[in-house]
Motif scaffolding. Structure first.
Motif, PDB file in Angstrom:
ATOM      1  N   LEU A 364      16.027 -11.312  14.012  1.00 42.75           N
ATOM      2  CA  LEU A 364      17.185 -10.761  13.186  1.00 42.75           C
ATOM      3  C   LEU A 364      18.407 -10.254  13.864  1.00 42.75           C
ATOM      4  O   LEU A 364      19.229 -10.351  13.699  1.00 42.75           O
ATOM      5  CB  LEU A 364      16.602  -9.705  12.145  1.00 42.75           C
ATOM      6  N   GLU A 368      21.934 -11.828  13.794  1.00 43.50           N
ATOM      7  CA  GLU A 368      23.263 -10.762  13.689  1.00 43.50           C
ATOM      8  C   GLU A 368      24.167 -11.291  14.571  1.00 43.50           C
ATOM      9  O   GLU A 368      25.514 -11.099  14.309  1.00 43.50           O
ATOM     10  CB  GLU A 368      22.852  -9.269  13.711  1.00 43.50           C
ATOM     11  N   PRO A 371      25.626 -15.326  13.727  1.00 46.85           N
ATOM     12  CA  PRO A 371      25.366 -15.815  12.179  1.00 46.85           C
ATOM     13  C   PRO A 371      25.696 -17.245  12.048  1.00 46.85           C
ATOM     14  O   PRO A 371      26.253 -17.852  12.886  1.00 46.85           O
ATOM     15  CB  PRO A 371      25.895 -14.836  11.380  1.00 46.85           C
ATOM     16  N   SER A 374      30.377 -19.973   8.578  1.00 44.96           N
ATOM     17  CA  SER A 374      30.718 -19.824   7.081  1.00 44.96           C
ATOM     18  C   SER A 374      31.060 -21.520   6.926  1.00 44.96           C
ATOM     19  O   SER A 374      31.715 -22.181   7.561  1.00 44.96           O
ATOM     20  CB  SER A 374      31.541 -19.006   6.889  1.00 44.96           C
ATOM     21  N   TYR A 379      29.934 -17.217   3.319  1.00 48.69           N
ATOM     22  CA  TYR A 379      29.198 -16.574   4.371  1.00 48.69           C
ATOM     23  C   TYR A 379      27.602 -16.799   4.009  1.00 48.69           C
ATOM     24  O   TYR A 379      27.224 -16.361   2.846  1.00 48.69           O
ATOM     25  CB  TYR A 379      29.659 -15.189   4.504  1.00 48.69           C
ATOM     26  N   ILE A 380      26.970 -17.191   4.818  1.00 46.86           N
ATOM     27  CA  ILE A 380      25.465 -17.411   5.065  1.00 46.86           C
ATOM     28  C   ILE A 380      24.705 -16.303   5.401  1.00 46.86           C
ATOM     29  O   ILE A 380      25.033 -15.798   6.578  1.00 46.86           O
ATOM     30  CB  ILE A 380      25.246 -18.808   5.677  1.00 46.86           C
ATOM     31  N   ARG A 381      23.717 -15.630   4.727  1.00 49.81           N
ATOM     32  CA  ARG A 381      23.207 -14.506   5.308  1.00 49.81           C
ATOM     33  C   ARG A 381      21.680 -14.719   5.269  1.00 49.81           C
ATOM     34  O   ARG A 381      21.043 -15.089   4.048  1.00 49.81           O
ATOM     35  CB  ARG A 381      23.386 -13.139   4.513  1.00 49.81           C
ATOM     36  N   LYS A 383      17.995 -13.516   5.401  1.00 48.30           N
ATOM     37  CA  LYS A 383      17.320 -12.033   5.090  1.00 48.30           C
ATOM     38  C   LYS A 383      16.016 -12.105   5.836  1.00 48.30           C
ATOM     39  O   LYS A 383      16.231 -10.868   6.154  1.00 48.30           O
ATOM     40  CB  LYS A 383      17.211 -12.103   3.404  1.00 48.30           C
ATOM     41  N   CYS A 399      17.415 -17.291   3.107  1.00 46.10           N
ATOM     42  CA  CYS A 399      18.830 -17.053   2.954  1.00 46.10           C
ATOM     43  C   CYS A 399      19.483 -17.378   1.498  1.00 46.10           C
ATOM     44  O   CYS A 399      18.744 -17.892   0.621  1.00 46.10           O
ATOM     45  CB  CYS A 399      19.565 -17.818   3.912  1.00 46.10           C
ATOM     46  N   ASN A 400      20.616 -16.895   1.368  1.00 44.50           N
ATOM     47  CA  ASN A 400      21.283 -17.070   0.320  1.00 44.50           C
ATOM     48  C   ASN A 400      21.985 -18.349   0.099  1.00 44.50           C
ATOM     49  O   ASN A 400      22.172 -19.034  -1.256  1.00 44.50           O
ATOM     50  CB  ASN A 400      22.757 -15.896   0.090  1.00 44.50           C
TER      51      ASN A 400
END
Length: 435
Positions: A364, A368, A371, A374, A379-381, A383, A399-400
């Motif tokens: 992670l 960070e 990342p 986009s 934006y791709i996050r 988790k 991820c989202n």
């Protein structure tokens, strides 16, 4: 070895056919051509609840100067020494021959139980002809059988299992399986023989000597695994004989059934397209892979030769740079045991389990810092990360917007995974799932 049954006799009497029937699969190659089986070939069989190992051997020929037949004689003798029971196979159709008499003389010195299987007794008349083999003078019963149809094999096995030693053979079903693969004549059989310290496989300078895939158990220096020596794999266009075609198919099957593949490359020829094909096949089946460049003693080199070779090979491998490369000489035994160390390390990595907390703590922060790019202003996050309960290493990133993660970023994550955790020699699967 206990509970081992060896099938022996002169060439072309049906030994491999009986072997396949006893182990209930087509493992040994069969052909009308004499001398197809060259090495000892092992398989597991069971009768009346009693498991035992069966050895198929090459045909015994006395007095021949042929390079293969003289080697086959020594292989047969080793099988006779290893076995606890011998099935002496003869041919009802051909009748008693001088070769049968010669081999009977070889068996007279042994005190092990012997069963004479008179093969090709496909009808009553031929079954009666089996009595001719009492002339051999061996103090044993004769069992008329047909390897093709299975007739008479039940009666033979009923008596055979009564003579088996009381202890059962060790179960090697869960042992790590390491297959030795490569083009013909790169030194695969010599490598196996060097490790085992015995002439387990026949070795000559003639390409294509090994035809079957041959299993050997290695139990030394605190290690315990199965070594599988295979026939050389060459391009389809170069395979002309039926026997060689089946040999290549056996090698591919051995690859599928193994855990780790040691792919041997000939240093005198360099890394060729066929080597690449074998590695790509191992990668496709998600096997552990170690590349072993053999005959390194024949290469003129300086301090940077090995590094130059590695750089050149990795450029050709593309994304498969996770494969460790070791330079060896089987002839001088240079680094042969280190090759096995690498293979066992790849086996351990293949079954490595990493906790979710360790994965997240390690990766992670890297995600960070860098990342996923986009896409369309979104934006791709990522988790969290976890390892999936699969047979080979597979890591899931939740991820989202998983559909927007591209291949370059996937490679970045794989490189980070490999830098934090040792997955040397092992292909990694990466999945992106919606949180």
């Amino acid at each position: 070895m206990s509970n081992v049954v060896a099938i022996v006799g002169r060439p072309n009497v049906g030994k491999s056919t009986l072997f396949n029937r006893l182990i209930e699969e087509r493992k040994a190659i069969m052909d009308d051509q004499s001398g197809v089986t060259r090495d000892r070939h092992y398989g597991m069989a069971e009768w009346n609840g009693r498991p035992f190992t069966v050895i198929d051997t090459g045909g015994y020929v006395h007095g021949s100067e042929d390079v293969f037949e003289s080697a086959i004689r020594s292989q047969v003798q080793i099988a006779v020494d290893e076995a606890s029971i011998l099935i002496f196979m003869v041919d009802c159709e051909t009748g008693l021959t001088d070769l049968d008499k010669d081999f009977a003389n070889v068996l007279r010195s042994t005190k092990k139980p012997i069963f004479i299987a008179a093969n090709k007794a496909d009808n009553q008349e031929r079954a009666l002809m089996a009595n001719e083999f009492y002339e051999l003078g061996l103090p044993v019963d004769i069992y008329p059988v047909s390897s093709v149809s299975g007739s008479g094999t039940g009666e033979l096995l009923d008596e055979l299992v009564k003579k088996l030693p009381s202890e059962n053979p060790e179960d090697d079903g869960q042992l790590p399986k390491i297959s030795i693969l490569g083009r013909p004549n790169v030194g695969k059989s010599s490598f196996v023989n060097a490790l085992l310290g015995t002439e387990r496989s026949i070795v000559t300078d003639i390409a294509g000597t090994t035809r079957d895939s041959i299993n050997s158990r290695y139990k030394m220096y605190g290690k315990d695994f199965l070594l599988i020596d295979t026939a050389g794999i060459r391009k389809k266009s170069k395979v002309h004989e039926d026997v060689e075609f089946y040999s290549v198919m056996r090698s591919i099957k051995a690859l599928e059934e193994s855990d780790v593949c040691i792919v041997m490359v000939d240093a005198t020829r360099g890394f060729e397209s066929q080597d690449m094909s074998i590695i790509a096949l191992a990668h496709k089946y998600k096997k552990g892979v170690v590349m072993m460049v053999n005959k390194w003693d024949t290469v003129e080199k300086n301090t940077s030769t090995a590094d130059e070779w590695k750089k050149s090979i990795y450029e050709k491998l593309g994304e498969m740079t996770y494969i460790p490369i070791i330079f060896t000489s089987v002839l001088t035994k240079q680094r042969v045991f280190q090759a096995i160390e690498l293979a066992m390390s790849a086996y351990d990595n293949l079954h490595k389990k990493i906790s979710t907390s360790k994965l997240n703590d390690a990766l992670l922060p890297d995600i960070e810092k860098y990342p996923p790019p986009s896409v369309k202003g979104k934006y791709i996050r990522i988790k969290y990360i976890t390892q999936l309960p699969t047979k080979t290493p597979a890591i899931a990133f939740f991820c989202n917007l998983p559909q927007y993660i591209k291949k370059p970023y996937e490679r970045y994550l794989e490189n980070k995974l490999r830098s934090h955790f040792d997955f040397s020699g092992v292909p990694l699967q990466i999945f992106f799932r919606k949180k």
